[in-house]
Motif scaffolding. Structure first.
Motif, PDB file in Angstrom:
ATOM      1  N   ASN A   1       0.801  -1.225   0.000  1.00  0.00           N
ATOM      2  CA  ASN A   1       0.000   0.000   0.000  1.00  0.00           C
ATOM      3  C   ASN A   1       0.833   1.273   0.000  1.00  0.00           C
ATOM      4  N   ALA A   2       2.091   1.174  -0.413  1.00  0.00           N
ATOM      5  CA  ALA A   2       2.953   2.348  -0.380  1.00  0.00           C
ATOM      6  C   ALA A   2       3.355   2.847  -1.766  1.00  0.00           C
ATOM      7  N   THR A   3       3.441   1.948  -2.735  1.00  0.00           N
ATOM      8  CA  THR A   3       3.953   2.312  -4.056  1.00  0.00           C
ATOM      9  C   THR A   3       3.541   1.265  -5.082  1.00  0.00           C
ATOM     10  N   PHE A   4       3.476   1.677  -6.334  1.00  0.00           N
ATOM     11  CA  PHE A   4       3.267   0.719  -7.418  1.00  0.00           C
ATOM     12  C   PHE A   4       4.540  -0.074  -7.698  1.00  0.00           C
ATOM     13  N   GLN A   5       5.672   0.432  -7.251  1.00  0.00           N
ATOM     14  CA  GLN A   5       6.961  -0.214  -7.468  1.00  0.00           C
ATOM     15  C   GLN A   5       6.946  -1.579  -6.780  1.00  0.00           C
ATOM     16  N   LEU A   6       7.423  -2.603  -7.471  1.00  0.00           N
ATOM     17  CA  LEU A   6       7.436  -3.954  -6.900  1.00  0.00           C
ATOM     18  C   LEU A   6       8.801  -4.371  -6.384  1.00  0.00           C
ATOM     19  N   THR A   7       9.841  -3.659  -6.816  1.00  0.00           N
ATOM     20  CA  THR A   7      11.197  -3.904  -6.316  1.00  0.00           C
ATOM     21  C   THR A   7      11.865  -2.557  -6.094  1.00  0.00           C
ATOM     22  N   PRO A   8      12.769  -2.470  -5.134  1.00  0.00           N
ATOM     23  CA  PRO A   8      13.455  -1.189  -4.910  1.00  0.00           C
ATOM     24  C   PRO A   8      14.293  -0.797  -6.126  1.00  0.00           C
ATOM     25  N   LYS A   9      14.453   0.478  -6.289  1.00  0.00           N
ATOM     26  CA  LYS A   9      15.286   0.993  -7.367  1.00  0.00           C
ATOM     27  C   LYS A   9      16.757   0.810  -7.005  1.00  0.00           C
ATOM     28  N   SER A  10      17.582   0.679  -8.035  1.00  0.00           N
ATOM     29  CA  SER A  10      19.032   0.664  -7.831  1.00  0.00           C
ATOM     30  C   SER A  10      19.466   2.080  -7.449  1.00  0.00           C
ATOM     31  N   TRP A  11      20.703   2.218  -7.012  1.00  0.00           N
ATOM     32  CA  TRP A  11      21.234   3.544  -6.691  1.00  0.00           C
ATOM     33  C   TRP A  11      21.111   4.473  -7.896  1.00  0.00           C
ATOM     34  N   GLU A  12      21.483   3.985  -9.055  1.00  0.00           N
ATOM     35  CA  GLU A  12      21.452   4.824 -10.256  1.00  0.00           C
ATOM     36  C   GLU A  12      20.030   5.287 -10.574  1.00  0.00           C
ATOM     37  N   GLU A  13      19.071   4.375 -10.487  1.00  0.00           N
ATOM     38  CA  GLU A  13      17.666   4.736 -10.755  1.00  0.00           C
ATOM     39  C   GLU A  13      17.157   5.736  -9.718  1.00  0.00           C
ATOM     40  N   TRP A  14      17.401   5.430  -8.442  1.00  0.00           N
ATOM     41  CA  TRP A  14      16.899   6.290  -7.375  1.00  0.00           C
ATOM     42  C   TRP A  14      17.534   7.676  -7.470  1.00  0.00           C
TER      43      TRP A  14
ATOM     44  N   PRO B   1      -5.640   4.649  -1.240  1.00  0.00           N
ATOM     45  CA  PRO B   1      -6.659   4.962  -0.223  1.00  0.00           C
ATOM     46  C   PRO B   1      -6.502   4.146   1.065  1.00  0.00           C
ATOM     47  N   GLU B   2      -5.917   2.969   0.956  1.00  0.00           N
ATOM     48  CA  GLU B   2      -5.730   2.112   2.132  1.00  0.00           C
ATOM     49  C   GLU B   2      -4.639   2.635   3.062  1.00  0.00           C
ATOM     50  N   ASN B   3      -3.808   3.540   2.592  1.00  0.00           N
ATOM     51  CA  ASN B   3      -2.685   4.050   3.381  1.00  0.00           C
ATOM     52  C   ASN B   3      -3.148   5.264   4.194  1.00  0.00           C
ATOM     53  N   ILE B   4      -3.994   5.002   5.159  1.00  0.00           N
ATOM     54  CA  ILE B   4      -4.614   6.047   5.978  1.00  0.00           C
ATOM     55  C   ILE B   4      -3.563   6.886   6.704  1.00  0.00           C
ATOM     56  N   ALA B   5      -2.526   6.254   7.224  1.00  0.00           N
ATOM     57  CA  ALA B   5      -1.493   6.997   7.964  1.00  0.00           C
ATOM     58  C   ALA B   5      -0.831   8.036   7.075  1.00  0.00           C
ATOM     59  N   SER B   6      -0.522   7.673   5.852  1.00  0.00           N
ATOM     60  CA  SER B   6       0.115   8.618   4.934  1.00  0.00           C
ATOM     61  C   SER B   6      -0.827   9.765   4.579  1.00  0.00           C
ATOM     62  N   ILE B   7      -2.080   9.464   4.371  1.00  0.00           N
ATOM     63  CA  ILE B   7      -3.068  10.512   4.077  1.00  0.00           C
ATOM     64  C   ILE B   7      -3.135  11.500   5.239  1.00  0.00           C
ATOM     65  N   LYS B   8      -3.149  10.995   6.448  1.00  0.00           N
ATOM     66  CA  LYS B   8      -3.206  11.868   7.636  1.00  0.00           C
ATOM     67  C   LYS B   8      -1.956  12.732   7.763  1.00  0.00           C
ATOM     68  N   VAL B   9      -0.785  12.145   7.549  1.00  0.00           N
ATOM     69  CA  VAL B   9       0.467  12.902   7.652  1.00  0.00           C
ATOM     70  C   VAL B   9       0.491  14.022   6.620  1.00  0.00           C
ATOM     71  N   HIS B  10       0.085  13.724   5.422  1.00  0.00           N
ATOM     72  CA  HIS B  10       0.060  14.752   4.382  1.00  0.00           C
ATOM     73  C   HIS B  10      -0.967  15.838   4.706  1.00  0.00           C
ATOM     74  N   SER B  11      -2.134  15.446   5.172  1.00  0.00           N
ATOM     75  CA  SER B  11      -3.164  16.430   5.547  1.00  0.00           C
ATOM     76  C   SER B  11      -2.665  17.355   6.646  1.00  0.00           C
ATOM     77  N   ARG B  12      -1.994  16.798   7.649  1.00  0.00           N
ATOM     78  CA  ARG B  12      -1.455  17.609   8.750  1.00  0.00           C
ATOM     79  C   ARG B  12      -0.401  18.599   8.274  1.00  0.00           C
ATOM     80  N   ASN B  13       0.186  18.333   7.124  1.00  0.00           N
ATOM     81  CA  ASN B  13       1.221  19.202   6.566  1.00  0.00           C
ATOM     82  C   ASN B  13       0.698  20.091   5.443  1.00  0.00           C
ATOM     83  N   GLY B  14      -0.604  20.310   5.412  1.00  0.00           N
ATOM     84  CA  GLY B  14      -1.186  21.267   4.483  1.00  0.00           C
ATOM     85  C   GLY B  14      -1.527  20.737   3.108  1.00  0.00           C
ATOM     86  N   PHE B  15      -1.457  19.443   2.906  1.00  0.00           N
ATOM     87  CA  PHE B  15      -1.881  18.868   1.633  1.00  0.00           C
ATOM     88  C   PHE B  15      -3.402  18.754   1.630  1.00  0.00           C
ATOM     89  N   ARG B  16      -3.987  18.957   0.461  1.00  0.00           N
ATOM     90  CA  ARG B  16      -5.425  18.785   0.329  1.00  0.00           C
ATOM     91  C   ARG B  16      -5.702  17.726  -0.720  1.00  0.00           C
TER      92      ARG B  16
END
Length: 163
Positions: free
Chosen positions: A26-39, A117-132
């Protein structure tokens, strides 16, 4: 806890924390971490932060450009990840708050986030920081064969891009 600028030697920790986010499904569409070069190539060189305590990286935050076009040079997408064992301790809140300040120092006038939508904690953190919440992008992409929606959120700077 100290929030400081990212150093390349932090990348193995960032990659491991990112993997923990991937593992939630529930954090990203990415299925594997990026390499250093990609990131490294996908993130702005400025506005890369880590939260550290006793030499342990507890979380990270960074922004990536949404486009290479000049007109969008001040618009970036936010990434915030916290190690699983430290979630719920306001580390993400502190990272995002500092990331906003860093982004504004670097002339970023709008930050956006696409959050499952399932990532409620992230939605709350962003809302608390002025995201709409702008809306829901339905069936934005498939993940392991299942269509996923994302909530699109944005935060416009109060000091950059207001002239």
């Amino acid at each position: 806890m100290l929030i400081r600028h990212f150093e390349q030697t932090d990348f193995p920790f960032i990659k491991a924390i990112y993997q923990q986010g991937i593992d939630t499904g529930n954090a990203t569409f990415q299925l594997t971490p990026k390499s250093w070069e990609e990131w490294n190539g996908s993130m702005h060189e400025h506005s890369r932060l880590v939260a550290v305590e006793h030499d342990n990286v507890l979380g990270w935050a960074a922004i990536s450009p949404i486009s290479g076009r000049d007109v969008y040079s001040g618009v970036a997408e936010v990434s915030v990840y916290v190690v699983a064992s430290e979630r719920g301790k306001r580390i993400g809140q502190k990272l995002l708050s500092q990331l906003i300040l860093e982004s504004e120092r670097n002339n970023i006038w709008m930050l956006q986030a696409a959050i499952f939508p399932e990532n409620i904690a992230s939605i709350k953190v962003h809302s608390r920081n002025g995201f709409r919440q702008l809306g829901i992008r339905e069936k934005l992409g498939k993940m392991t064969g299942i269509w996923r929606d994302v909530i699109l959120m944005e935060r416009r700077s109060k000091i950059i891009g207001r002239d």
